[in-house]
Structure formats: C-alpha cells, structure tokens
Design a protein around this motif. Structure first.
Motif, short mmCIF file in Angstrom:
data_model
loop_
_atom_site.label_atom_id
_atom_site.label_comp_id
_atom_site.label_asym_id
_atom_site.label_seq_id
_atom_site.Cartn_x
_atom_site.Cartn_y
_atom_site.Cartn_z
N LEU A 1 0.82 -1.21 0.00
CA LEU A 1 0.00 0.00 0.00
C LEU A 1 0.86 1.26 0.00
CD1 LEU A 1 -2.77 -1.07 2.55
CD2 LEU A 1 -2.82 -1.19 0.05
N VAL A 2 1.92 1.25 0.79
CA VAL A 2 2.83 2.40 0.83
C VAL A 2 3.50 2.59 -0.52
CG1 VAL A 2 5.02 3.23 1.79
CG2 VAL A 2 3.25 2.35 3.32
N THR A 3 3.94 1.49 -1.13
CA THR A 3 4.62 1.57 -2.42
C THR A 3 3.74 2.19 -3.48
OG1 THR A 3 5.96 -0.38 -1.89
CG2 THR A 3 5.77 0.23 -4.20
N VAL A 4 2.51 1.71 -3.58
CA VAL A 4 1.60 2.24 -4.60
C VAL A 4 1.24 3.69 -4.30
CG1 VAL A 4 -0.65 1.98 -5.72
CG2 VAL A 4 0.66 -0.05 -5.07
N ALA A 5 0.97 4.01 -3.05
CA ALA A 5 0.58 5.37 -2.67
C ALA A 5 1.69 6.38 -2.97
CB ALA A 5 0.21 5.42 -1.19
#
Length: 510
Positions: free
Chosen positions: A77-81
């Motif tokens: 989630l952090v990577t995509v965000a």
C-alpha cells in the motif's frame, strides 16, 4: 507473521507454512475470478459501471493480499501510494513526467533493496518481498508508461463510446505510441505490452491500486501494462455485441484453457514433490552425492537443475489458469474462430521442454518478465550503441532485482556467456553441418538432438547456483562435477579467439 489458516494446515499436513500459503493464495484467485465473473458477466453486466468493477476487483485483490502478507500488506500500500503521489505531484502539478518517472524508479528500487537487506537470508524465504519484487516492476513499468504518454499524435477514425466517456475532449483522436515498439503492427506485439502502453492521463489512485493488486497477478506475476488492465476493466465494446453463440464459444474455450493450465500445473508440481524432492539442488551438497562415481554425479546434476525450473513452471501454470479465469488474457480468435486465452502465459511447456537454444528458453520461461525487461530496460539502453552492452545491462538489472546474493549475478553472467558461446558455435559449426543436414534427415535429427542436449546442460548447470544462493554452497556443488560448465565457456570463447576465423567470416571482413 504466520497465517492462522495455513498454520493449522501446516501442522496437520507437515508441509511448510509459507509454501501452503503461496499455493492457497493462488488457488483462492480462482474463487476471486468466479465471484467477479458471477457478478459482472452475463446479461446484467451492462448495468454496472467501470467504477463498480474496479472497486470490487480492488476488494478481491486486497483480500488475497491480506491473506498472503497479513499485516505486511502495508508495504504494498505504501509503495503504490508513494508512486502515485510522485506521478501526481511531480508529473501532474509540476508538469515534469521525466522527473516523475525517475522518482518512481528510484523509490521502488530503494524500497525493494531495503526489503532484501532486512529480510534476506541464506535460504529461499516466502515473505512480503516476494510480492514486493513483482510490484516493483509493475510500478516501474507504470512510471515509464506515464512518461511515454507525454507525446500525442493524431489518429484516424472516430473515438469509441468508452473514449467519449473517459477521455478529455482535447485528447480525443489522440494517442501515444511506446517509443520502443519498433513500429511493429499491434498484432505482432505481445498482449501484455502492446504498442498502446503509454498513459495519456494519470488514473485515479483506486484504479492504480486495483491494477497493482490484481488478484491473480500480484503474487508471482504475470507482468502486464496498465493499458491492458484499463481495456479489460472497461470491457471492450465488441464484447457487448457478441451473439449468444459467440459468447458460448468463448466461455467454452476459456474453460478448456483454464483446465489445461490446472492439469499441467498438477503434473509439474506433482513431479516436483516426488522426483524433484529426491534430486534437489541441496542433494548436490551431500556426502552421498559426492561419493558417487563421476558418471552418476554428471547425470544427476542436470536432473537437479531441471527440477529447479519445474517448480517455477508449475506455479506459473497454476497462476495462468486463474488469470485466464478472469478473462484478461483473452487475445482474440484464431483463423477458425476459436477464442484464445494464452495472452498472459508466463511459461510455454512445449517450447521449453524442446528448446535447442537459450533464445528458445528465454521465449518460453518467465515470458512476461522477459518482455517487461525487453521493453523497459533493454530497448531503453539503446543509447549504449551496442546490443551486447544492452543485453549485459538488462541481465545486471534482473540480477539486482532478484536480490543481493552473489550467485544471482554469477548466474545471469553465465547466461550471458552461454549466449555468446551459442553465437560462436553457430558461426563455426552450422556452415559445416549444413552440408550434411540438408541432404539427410537423420543427420538433421542428430544435430537437433545434440543442440537440445547442449541447451539443457547449459540451463540446468547455470540455475544450480541460482538455487543454492551462496558462493560456498555453489562451489561445493560445481566442484563435484569439476566446474565443467565453466570450463566449457573458457574453451569455446578462448578457442574462438585463438583459432582462425571461419571462411564465411573472412569473406565478410574483406
């Protein structure tokens, strides 16, 4: 963190929990495809919007990701965000897509490398870094597609209904073609990375998440472009115009393809759990193996290497069936009108098992990752001015992408050197044997058999080090067969330098 469901199953069956979690996640992707198709296929499909389909798909992807990664899902989630924020802030607000792409690449590479640094051990570990390495390439590819969408050209023909709804008026009848498509016709390019990969406008964060966490592709691939995802989630208008007979034929072909993938996966994974478990690469380190006569060691070594490939092909085939169940791998119909669903196949067992050159192996093993590397790394290294330099750079990138173990780099170096050896042997041997193989079919078959044996020995020899990871373990294994695969490289490339050039090459140089 252990999944409680797979933890209980592991205790009951004795199978490793991470392996069970991996297999169950892939199997659950079939259930996800069933739920998706049940809701969005059939006569009621038209009443649902693209947003409905996207949100539902994202929910399925999140559910499977939580099942596999548990609380470690936050890495995805952090990577995509952050990748989205870079594209939005730098690309959209500042208007610099080139800098945004560089930011996406640097961030994703750094995140993955840090993950490897903190999580990597001397064994193959099934952790959140497995999904992270797939996501890393997906975000990097997205970044380049976003960069390629900066240049628009006018195209002929009226816009489609979908384009009228989703594309701003000033960009209608405009398109961007990937610069590395080599001007090939769309039919000649792979479904996963067709020429229309450039992203004209930044999608929503929800769309990007649904693409990144695609239920059947977030774990072990396959890689494919956002444009393919976008076309599929929008449902091509031609799909809505199909007759009942055409729909029935497509569903029949889809079902057959899914079952074909599942049955092949069972065969490969079953062989891995029986023969492969007996002759694993770790067996090459045992005293029992080292005490065998040389001829037995020589025969067992490629068998162990072969089954290192088998487990990958098995899990990819199982994933391929789940991907085909969603329908995103549909690539049109053949000349006889039969629907084809092999557009996102990541392995071609027939081609792989009969390969007579490393080029054949590359085209049949980890296909979509190789295609990704071709379009996003190899072709973009064209500025180096040398095909071999671009090839070496691509293999170096793939080695780094796998992790820090020295044997990753050595294995990809071996692949590079074996390709060079093949080129040398073709130039020197083919002109000699052609005079015999063209006249006699038996000689031709003997030549092909020799090429097959040589190819199999090369690829199975190289992957042993890749599987054993450490230099120490690899040294023990290769020492047991006297480093024959390494010696062969020295003999072939060294001999090519020392021996006179073939007559055909002398004529070309004059």
């Amino acid at each position: 963190m252990i999944n409680p469901v797979t933890g209980i199953l592991s205790s009951a069956t004795g199978l490793p929990e991470p392996t069970l979690r991996l297999l169950l996640t892939v199997i659950l992707a079939y259930l996800a495809a069933y739920l998706y198709n049940k809701k969005f296929s059939g006569p009621d499909a038209i009443k649902y919007t693209v947003a409905n389909r996207t949100h539902y798909l994202l929910g399925l992807g999140l559910g499977l990701n939580v099942f596999f990664n548990m609380l470690s899902i936050y890495h995805s989630l952090v990577t995509v965000a952050v990748s989205y924020a870079i594209c939005f802030g730098v690309g959209e607000q500042m208007g610099d897509r080139k800098l945004a792409t560089a930011g996406v690449w640097i961030f994703n590479a750094a995140y993955l490398m840090l993950g490897y640094y903190f999580m990597q051990t001397d064994e193959y570990d099934i952790t959140w870094t497995m999904t992270q390495c797939i996501l890393c390439l997906r975000m990097m590819g997205f970044g380049f597609d976003y960069y390629d969408g900066r240049k628009l050209v006018t195209v002929a023909g009226p816009p489609t209904k979908t384009e009228l709804k989703t594309v701003p008026e000033d960009k209608l009848n405009k398109a961007a073609i990937r610069e590395t498509s080599n001007k090939k016709s769309p039919a000649a390019l792979p479904l996963s990375f067709s020429a229309d990969t450039p992203i004209l406008q930044l999608p929503s964060l929800v769309e990007m998440l649904a693409y990144a966490l695609f239920p059947s592709a977030f774990l072990v691939g396959p890689q494919f472009s956002f444009s393919l995802f976008k076309k599929w989630i929008n449902h091509n208008e031609e799909d809505l115009l199909l007759t009942d007979d055409q729909k029935e034929e497509r569903e029949r072909a889809q079902t057959l393809y899914v079952w074909r993938s599942v049955l092949l996966a069972i065969i490969y994974l079953g062989a891995q759990q029986t023969i492969g478990a007996t002759y694993s690469t770790s067996y090459l380190l045992t005293d029992e193996y080292s005490n065998l006569p040389f001829w037995q060691r020589f025969l067992i070594f490629p068998i162990a290497g072969k089954f290192a490939y088998v487990k990958y092909i098995g899990i990819w085939l199982l994933t391929e069936g789940a991907t085909a169940s969603f329908g995103i791998s549909y690539e049109g119909s053949n000349e006889e009108g039969h629907a084809l669903f092999g557009g996102l196949a990541n392995a071609l067992p027939g081609t792989f098992e009969t390969a007579t050159s490393i080029d054949h192996v590359i085209s049949a093993f980890n296909i979509n990752t190789n295609l990704w590397s071709k379009y996003y790394v190899f072709k973009r290294l064209k500025f180096l001015g040398n095909k071999q330099a671009s090839q070496f750079g691509t293999l170096a990138f793939l080695a780094i992408w796998h992790g820090f173990h020295a044997m990753y780099f050595i294995t990809f170096l071996l692949e590079f050197l074996y390709v060079q050896c093949e080129l040398v042997l073709r130039k020197r041997l083919v002109p000699i044997v052609q005079s015999y193989t063209k006249k006699n079919d038996i000689y031709f078959k003997i030549w092909k058999l020799a090429a097959w044996i040589a190819c199999q020995l090369c690829i199975t020899y190289a992957i042993v080090g890749f599987e054993l990871l450490s230099l120490e373990k690899s040294y023990i294994a290769y020492k047991n067969v006297y480093f024959l695969g390494h010696v062969a490289i020295l003999v072939i490339l060294g001999g090519n330098i020392l021996l006179p050039k073939p007559m055909s090459l002398k004529k070309k140089s004059q």
